[in-house]
Design a protein around this motif. Sequence first.
Motif, PDB file in Angstrom:
ATOM      1  N   ALA A  42     -27.030   5.736  87.720  1.00  0.00           N
ATOM      2  CA  ALA A  42     -27.093   5.473  89.157  1.00  0.00           C
ATOM      3  C   ALA A  42     -25.738   5.074  89.729  1.00  0.00           C
ATOM      4  CB  ALA A  42     -28.116   4.383  89.451  1.00  0.00           C
ATOM      5  N   THR A  43     -24.830   4.613  88.870  1.00  0.00           N
ATOM      6  CA  THR A  43     -23.504   4.213  89.356  1.00  0.00           C
ATOM      7  C   THR A  43     -22.462   5.309  89.207  1.00  0.00           C
ATOM      8  OG1 THR A  43     -22.670   3.326  87.252  1.00  0.00           O
ATOM      9  CG2 THR A  43     -24.009   1.852  88.607  1.00  0.00           C
ATOM     10  N   ILE A  44     -22.762   6.385  88.477  1.00  0.00           N
ATOM     11  CA  ILE A  44     -21.712   7.362  88.178  1.00  0.00           C
ATOM     12  C   ILE A  44     -21.953   8.757  88.736  1.00  0.00           C
ATOM     13  CG2 ILE A  44     -20.996   6.163  86.067  1.00  0.00           C
ATOM     14  CD1 ILE A  44     -22.451   8.400  84.484  1.00  0.00           C
ATOM     15  N   ILE A  45     -23.153   9.053  89.234  1.00  0.00           N
ATOM     16  CA  ILE A  45     -23.376  10.428  89.681  1.00  0.00           C
ATOM     17  C   ILE A  45     -22.433  10.767  90.843  1.00  0.00           C
ATOM     18  CG2 ILE A  45     -25.031  12.088  90.609  1.00  0.00           C
ATOM     19  CD1 ILE A  45     -25.537  11.404  87.710  1.00  0.00           C
ATOM     20  N   MET A  46     -22.574  10.096  91.959  1.00  0.00           N
ATOM     21  CA  MET A  46     -21.665  10.353  93.079  1.00  0.00           C
ATOM     22  C   MET A  46     -20.251   9.842  92.789  1.00  0.00           C
ATOM     23  SD  MET A  46     -21.139  11.358  96.344  1.00  0.00           S
ATOM     24  CE  MET A  46     -22.623  11.307  97.368  1.00  0.00           C
ATOM     25  N   LYS A  47     -20.156   8.609  92.309  1.00  0.00           N
ATOM     26  CA  LYS A  47     -18.843   7.983  92.158  1.00  0.00           C
ATOM     27  C   LYS A  47     -18.021   8.624  91.046  1.00  0.00           C
ATOM     28  CE  LYS A  47     -20.628   3.627  94.026  1.00  0.00           C
ATOM     29  NZ  LYS A  47     -21.962   4.187  94.372  1.00  0.00           N
ATOM     30  N   GLY A  48     -18.667   8.903  89.912  1.00  0.00           N
ATOM     31  CA  GLY A  48     -17.955   9.540  88.819  1.00  0.00           C
ATOM     32  C   GLY A  48     -17.561  10.970  89.123  1.00  0.00           C
ATOM     33  N   LEU A  49     -18.452  11.703  89.777  1.00  0.00           N
ATOM     34  CA  LEU A  49     -18.118  13.075  90.136  1.00  0.00           C
ATOM     35  C   LEU A  49     -17.076  13.121  91.247  1.00  0.00           C
ATOM     36  CD1 LEU A  49     -21.597  14.826  89.872  1.00  0.00           C
ATOM     37  CD2 LEU A  49     -19.706  14.847  88.240  1.00  0.00           C
ATOM     38  N   THR A  50     -17.014  12.064  92.063  1.00  0.00           N
ATOM     39  CA  THR A  50     -15.922  11.959  93.040  1.00  0.00           C
ATOM     40  C   THR A  50     -14.589  11.826  92.312  1.00  0.00           C
ATOM     41  OG1 THR A  50     -17.325  10.976  94.739  1.00  0.00           O
ATOM     42  CG2 THR A  50     -14.951  10.589  94.922  1.00  0.00           C
ATOM     43  N   ALA A  51     -14.530  10.934  91.324  1.00  0.00           N
ATOM     44  CA  ALA A  51     -13.302  10.793  90.538  1.00  0.00           C
ATOM     45  C   ALA A  51     -12.945  12.118  89.864  1.00  0.00           C
ATOM     46  CB  ALA A  51     -13.454   9.685  89.511  1.00  0.00           C
ATOM     47  N   GLN A  52     -13.959  12.832  89.370  1.00  0.00           N
ATOM     48  CA  GLN A  52     -13.694  14.106  88.700  1.00  0.00           C
ATOM     49  C   GLN A  52     -13.036  15.104  89.642  1.00  0.00           C
ATOM     50  OE1 GLN A  52     -14.663  17.436  88.884  1.00  0.00           O
ATOM     51  NE2 GLN A  52     -13.920  18.032  86.869  1.00  0.00           N
ATOM     52  N   TYR A  53     -13.618  15.279  90.820  1.00  0.00           N
ATOM     53  CA  TYR A  53     -13.044  16.330  91.675  1.00  0.00           C
ATOM     54  C   TYR A  53     -11.713  15.909  92.269  1.00  0.00           C
ATOM     55  CZ  TYR A  53     -14.142  15.026  96.634  1.00  0.00           C
ATOM     56  OH  TYR A  53     -14.178  14.461  97.896  1.00  0.00           O
ATOM     57  N   LEU A  54     -11.490  14.600  92.479  1.00  0.00           N
ATOM     58  CA  LEU A  54     -10.184  14.151  92.975  1.00  0.00           C
ATOM     59  C   LEU A  54      -9.103  14.337  91.932  1.00  0.00           C
ATOM     60  CD1 LEU A  54     -11.112  10.813  94.803  1.00  0.00           C
ATOM     61  CD2 LEU A  54     -10.628  13.032  95.850  1.00  0.00           C
ATOM     62  N   PHE A  55      -9.383  13.912  90.701  1.00  0.00           N
ATOM     63  CA  PHE A  55      -8.370  13.885  89.638  1.00  0.00           C
ATOM     64  C   PHE A  55      -8.237  15.202  88.886  1.00  0.00           C
ATOM     65  CE2 PHE A  55      -8.244   9.020  88.588  1.00  0.00           C
ATOM     66  CZ  PHE A  55      -7.808   8.769  89.877  1.00  0.00           C
ATOM     67  N   ARG A  56      -9.295  16.024  88.878  1.00  0.00           N
ATOM     68  CA  ARG A  56      -9.276  17.237  88.058  1.00  0.00           C
ATOM     69  C   ARG A  56      -9.238  18.520  88.868  1.00  0.00           C
ATOM     70  NH1 ARG A  56      -7.632  16.708  83.565  1.00  0.00           N
ATOM     71  NH2 ARG A  56      -9.157  17.904  82.376  1.00  0.00           N
ATOM     72  N   GLN A  57      -9.514  18.419  90.196  1.00  0.00           N
ATOM     73  CA  GLN A  57      -9.540  19.630  91.011  1.00  0.00           C
ATOM     74  C   GLN A  57      -8.650  19.539  92.250  1.00  0.00           C
ATOM     75  OE1 GLN A  57     -13.505  21.730  91.226  1.00  0.00           O
ATOM     76  NE2 GLN A  57     -14.282  19.729  90.602  1.00  0.00           N
ATOM     77  N   VAL A  58      -8.826  18.483  93.051  1.00  0.00           N
ATOM     78  CA  VAL A  58      -8.035  18.382  94.292  1.00  0.00           C
ATOM     79  C   VAL A  58      -6.547  18.262  93.963  1.00  0.00           C
ATOM     80  CG1 VAL A  58      -7.604  17.027  96.365  1.00  0.00           C
ATOM     81  CG2 VAL A  58      -9.950  17.343  95.552  1.00  0.00           C
ATOM     82  N   PHE A  59      -6.206  17.335  93.061  1.00  0.00           N
ATOM     83  CA  PHE A  59      -4.826  17.184  92.598  1.00  0.00           C
ATOM     84  C   PHE A  59      -4.892  16.964  91.088  1.00  0.00           C
ATOM     85  CE2 PHE A  59      -0.692  15.495  91.726  1.00  0.00           C
ATOM     86  CZ  PHE A  59       0.143  15.972  92.734  1.00  0.00           C
ATOM     87  N   PRO A  60      -4.876  18.039  90.300  1.00  0.00           N
ATOM     88  CA  PRO A  60      -5.049  17.907  88.845  1.00  0.00           C
ATOM     89  C   PRO A  60      -3.960  17.024  88.231  1.00  0.00           C
ATOM     90  CG  PRO A  60      -5.320  20.195  89.525  1.00  0.00           C
ATOM     91  CD  PRO A  60      -4.787  19.459  90.712  1.00  0.00           C
ATOM     92  N   LEU A  61      -4.385  15.924  87.620  1.00  0.00           N
ATOM     93  CA  LEU A  61      -3.456  14.977  87.030  1.00  0.00           C
ATOM     94  C   LEU A  61      -3.195  15.320  85.568  1.00  0.00           C
ATOM     95  CD1 LEU A  61      -4.894  11.638  88.482  1.00  0.00           C
ATOM     96  CD2 LEU A  61      -2.966  12.980  89.350  1.00  0.00           C
ATOM     97  N   LYS A  62      -2.020  14.901  85.102  1.00  0.00           N
ATOM     98  CA  LYS A  62      -1.660  15.107  83.703  1.00  0.00           C
ATOM     99  C   LYS A  62      -0.999  13.848  83.165  1.00  0.00           C
ATOM    100  CE  LYS A  62       2.772  17.279  84.860  1.00  0.00           C
ATOM    101  NZ  LYS A  62       2.702  16.902  86.273  1.00  0.00           N
ATOM    102  N   ALA A  63      -0.977  13.727  81.866  1.00  0.00           N
ATOM    103  CA  ALA A  63      -0.372  12.561  81.223  1.00  0.00           C
ATOM    104  C   ALA A  63       1.061  12.373  81.704  1.00  0.00           C
ATOM    105  CB  ALA A  63      -0.406  12.725  79.706  1.00  0.00           C
ATOM    106  N   GLY A  64       1.417  11.126  82.028  1.00  0.00           N
ATOM    107  CA  GLY A  64       2.770  10.823  82.489  1.00  0.00           C
ATOM    108  C   GLY A  64       2.892  10.724  83.996  1.00  0.00           C
ATOM    109  N   ASP A  65       1.879  11.211  84.743  1.00  0.00           N
ATOM    110  CA  ASP A  65       1.910  11.100  86.205  1.00  0.00           C
ATOM    111  C   ASP A  65       1.757   9.634  86.621  1.00  0.00           C
ATOM    112  OD1 ASP A  65       2.193  13.810  86.630  1.00  0.00           O
ATOM    113  OD2 ASP A  65       0.069  14.174  87.028  1.00  0.00           O
ATOM    114  N   THR A  66       2.315   9.312  87.792  1.00  0.00           N
ATOM    115  CA  THR A  66       2.110   8.005  88.411  1.00  0.00           C
ATOM    116  C   THR A  66       1.456   8.230  89.765  1.00  0.00           C
ATOM    117  OG1 THR A  66       4.022   7.024  87.308  1.00  0.00           O
ATOM    118  CG2 THR A  66       3.208   5.896  89.264  1.00  0.00           C
ATOM    119  N   ILE A  67       0.376   7.497  90.056  1.00  0.00           N
ATOM    120  CA  ILE A  67      -0.370   7.705  91.290  1.00  0.00           C
ATOM    121  C   ILE A  67      -0.597   6.369  91.994  1.00  0.00           C
ATOM    122  CG2 ILE A  67      -1.543   9.692  90.270  1.00  0.00           C
ATOM    123  CD1 ILE A  67      -4.094   7.932  90.084  1.00  0.00           C
TER     124      ILE A  67
END
Length: 324
Positions: free
Chosen positions: A119-144
């Motif tokens: 109940a805490t991760i469906i919307m919130k976790g998938l939000t983190a997924q699309y922000l970090f993995r699709q909108v601006f794909p992050l990689k090791a060493g990045d600073t945000i």
Amino acid sequence: MTKAIRFHQTGGPEVLRLENVEVGEPGPGQVRVRHTGIAVNFIDIYFRIGRYPTPSLPSGLGSDAVGVVEAVGEGVAYLAPGDRVGYMLGPLGAYSEARVMPAEVLIKLPDGISDRTAATIIMKGLTAQYLFRQVFPLKAGDTILYHAAAGGVGLIACQWAKALGVTMIGTVGSDEKAAVAKAHGCTHVINYNRENFVERVKEITDGKGVPVVFDSVGKDTFMGSLDCLQKKGTLVSNGTTSGPVVMDVTLLAMKGSLWVTRPAMVDYALPRPNLLKMADELFDLVLQGHIRSEPQQVLPLAEAAEAHRLLESRQTIGATILVP
């Protein structure tokens, strides 16, 4: 009959009412779900106050919940009564004991993830997924830079950034929230009520700024967020909790040829195969122990108005759920 929160006019938390509603049987392509946990998200407040329009009034509220399948309509072959499911898309009405949903937006939950965690991760976790993995794909060493690092999405973002090897600078509104964000993996935490976050970001990055800012606060932080970016950097405006943003786009050129995007979950989560791929990545991180999430505020469904008051006052840390 079942109980559901509805509102007949837009306004403050007091417009939310607990009412009896008919549920009925699922039709073709539909499933009836009995809820076990309902997430409270800031977008629910936007619908309640009228910032986002509802199809009609009176209206249900909420689009993020988990539960158990009670009945399956014609043509639904991938779900069965007894299956545990979650969802964060579809029509408003999650603030309820049970409801009929389109099957295409339901995600089957793995056995190793409890209903309360889900109940805490469906919307919130998938939000983190699309922000970090699709909108601006992050990689090791990045600073945000990530605003509201101790919020429901923020605490998951802290852990996801750490799992990716990303240096996360997070902003929060209190020392208590700073400690929580730090404990969840945020590398540097700035209390914006005691520090100038633009100056601190420049200090942390040796004056270079960051390539991306994730800003769910909006009006109060937007201009400062632009000032934290490197040339040709990207501001991801993923919320407006302090109010909507109005901007003269010529500022983007003046501040270094910047980019701004206002993404919507639905455009990244659909069609269904992409939704399931996103969920698989999130569930894998949870099952591997990289992301831990439990509700920090749990209230009965009947106290939905109080849940909204707490969220709007920024008194909450992490996720808030309602229990039917």
